[in-house]
Structure formats: structure tokens, C-alpha cells
Design a protein around this motif. Structure first.
Motif, PDB file in Angstrom:
ATOM      1  N   GLY A   3      18.200   7.430  20.358  1.00 10.55           N
ATOM      2  CA  GLY A   3      19.051   6.403  19.192  1.00 10.55           C
ATOM      3  C   GLY A   3      18.048   7.135  18.076  1.00 10.55           C
ATOM      4  N   ALA A  39      28.517   8.242  22.394  1.00 11.55           N
ATOM      5  CA  ALA A  39      26.438   8.747  23.211  1.00 11.55           C
ATOM      6  C   ALA A  39      25.926   8.073  23.650  1.00 11.55           C
ATOM      7  N   GLY A  41      22.728   6.345  24.964  1.00 13.29           N
ATOM      8  CA  GLY A  41      21.386   6.458  25.302  1.00 13.29           C
ATOM      9  C   GLY A  41      20.540   6.611  26.416  1.00 13.29           C
ATOM     10  N   LEU A  51      23.136   4.606  17.340  1.00 12.93           N
ATOM     11  CA  LEU A  51      23.955   5.555  17.761  1.00 12.93           C
ATOM     12  C   LEU A  51      24.957   4.809  17.207  1.00 12.93           C
ATOM     13  N   VAL A  61      29.881   3.796  23.274  1.00 11.58           N
ATOM     14  CA  VAL A  61      27.718   3.814  23.526  1.00 11.58           C
ATOM     15  C   VAL A  61      27.823   3.490  24.819  1.00 11.58           C
TER      16      VAL A  61
END
Length: 201
Positions: A3, A39, A41, A51, A61
């Protein structure tokens, strides 16, 4: 990602604000074109807010660590791919299902998914060069009938599905009925046709 975008266009210059801004611009352009951006992480010290700025929504996310990454990706695949029916059309040129080296993808075949108390997206689709179409089915546990619109000069040899809560059964004419599609079911249906001249000979 952690991120923390830090470079732009392969530059060696470390510039986190510029890198994030560039990433957001590219992500927004993809969203306008209809892409969904997810996204992931990985690790400690994640910048989740960055993100979220790139992803399509905060719900897109996902955070994990390297030990759990494989399971996170498997769960994500179930979420993204589950509740779908992929229909593949094959043309069997000798009319013998025992031989497969003469089977080619069928292009230009129309398929319709009829959902009882639910929806299919799309409702009707036409196969391309790959011979396949994909239907997204809602809600969970919906019952689906998949039919093909026959092309003159061809006869259905076989139609079957795998991967469903209930795989249904072929009506031996133009489709498979009674397919029950669960939330994480990735259903694959295969329709095989042969030229009528081969079947009747």
C-alpha cells in the motif's frame, strides 16, 4: 502490495505522493472502462487508506500475510468466480463421443439461462471463437435451465454440467435443466453437437 507506491513510470526517484497520485489516475481510468479493481495488502504496516484510494471500493481491499496469502487468494477466487455457469460448445465432426481429437469449439451459438426466482447476467449470450459464454447467477441456490438455440444442420449429442450443487440433467433436445447454483459454485456445462449428416449416416 504494502500500500505504499513510491516510484512513477520506472523512475529511480522515491516520491510516494506522486506515485500514489499516478496510481489513482490509472485506477480511475480503468474503473471508467468498467474494470473492478481489487487490492490485496500483504504484511505489516500496511497503508490501507492508500489501497482504498486505488480499489473500486473499501470492500475490494483485502489484507493478509504471506503465510495466509494462498488461502486469501483461494477465498477471493470463490467470491469472484462462484455463482457462475460457463457454457462450452463443442462440435464433434465424426459424431463419436469416444473420440475427442475431432472436436472444435463452436462459434456463433446462442445460449439462454432461465433462472427460477432469480437472474442471469447476461440472460442470453453468443459464443465467440473460444466456444464459451459465462453467466453470473443470483441469488444463492437459484435453479437454472440452460438452453441452446440450435443451428440448422446440427444435432445435439450430449449436454451435461459439473461443479453445481445439483448438476441437473439433459433434456436430450436442447438443454440442461434443474441446475442448482450455490454461492461458491463454479459450474461448467458442455454442449456437444455433430453435423446431422454424420449422426444419421
Amino acid at each position: 502490495s504494502d500500500g505504499r507506491p513510491n516510484k512513477v513510470n520506472g523512475s529511480n526517484e522515491f516520491n510516494r505522493p506522486a506515485a500514489l497520485a499516478a496510481a489513482v489516475v490509472e485506477a480511475d481510468a480503468a474503473k471508467v472502462d468498467g474494470a473492478r479493481i481489487i487490492a490485496i495488502g500483504i504484511g505489516d504496516g500496511l497503508k490501507v487508506n492508500k489501497l482504498e484510494a486505488i480499489a473500486s471500493s473499501p470492500a475490494d481491499v483485502h489484507t493478509t500475510d504471506f503465510d495466509s496469502l494462498a488461502q486469501t487468494l483461494a477465498d477471493l477466487a470463490d467470491e469472484l468466480c462462484g455463482g457462475t455457469i460457463t457454457v462450452t460448445k463443442l462440435i464433434d465432426f465424426d459424431g463419436d463421443l469416444a473420440t475427442t481429437d475431432d472436436q472444435d469449439p463452436g462459434e456463433g451459438w446462442t445460449f439462454t439461462a432461465d433462472v427460477t426466482d432469480g437472474d442471469a447476467i447476461p440472460e442470453t449470450a453468443v459464443t465467440g471463437a473460444s466456444g464459451s459464454v459465462v453467466f453470473i447467477i443470483t441469488p444463492d441456490g437459484a435453479t437454472v435451465d440452460v438452453f441452446e438455440s440450435g443451428i440448422p444442420g446440427y444435432e445435439l449429442l450430449d449436454a451435461s454440467c459439473v461443479g453445481a450443487t445439483d448438476n441437473g440433467a439433459s433434456n436430450l433436445v436442447d438443454g440442461v435443466t434443474g441446475i442448482v447454483v450455490g454461492e461458491t459454485d463454479t459450474v461448467v456445462c458442455t454442449f456437444i453437437n455433430a453435423p446431422e449428416s454424420v449422426v444419421s449416416s
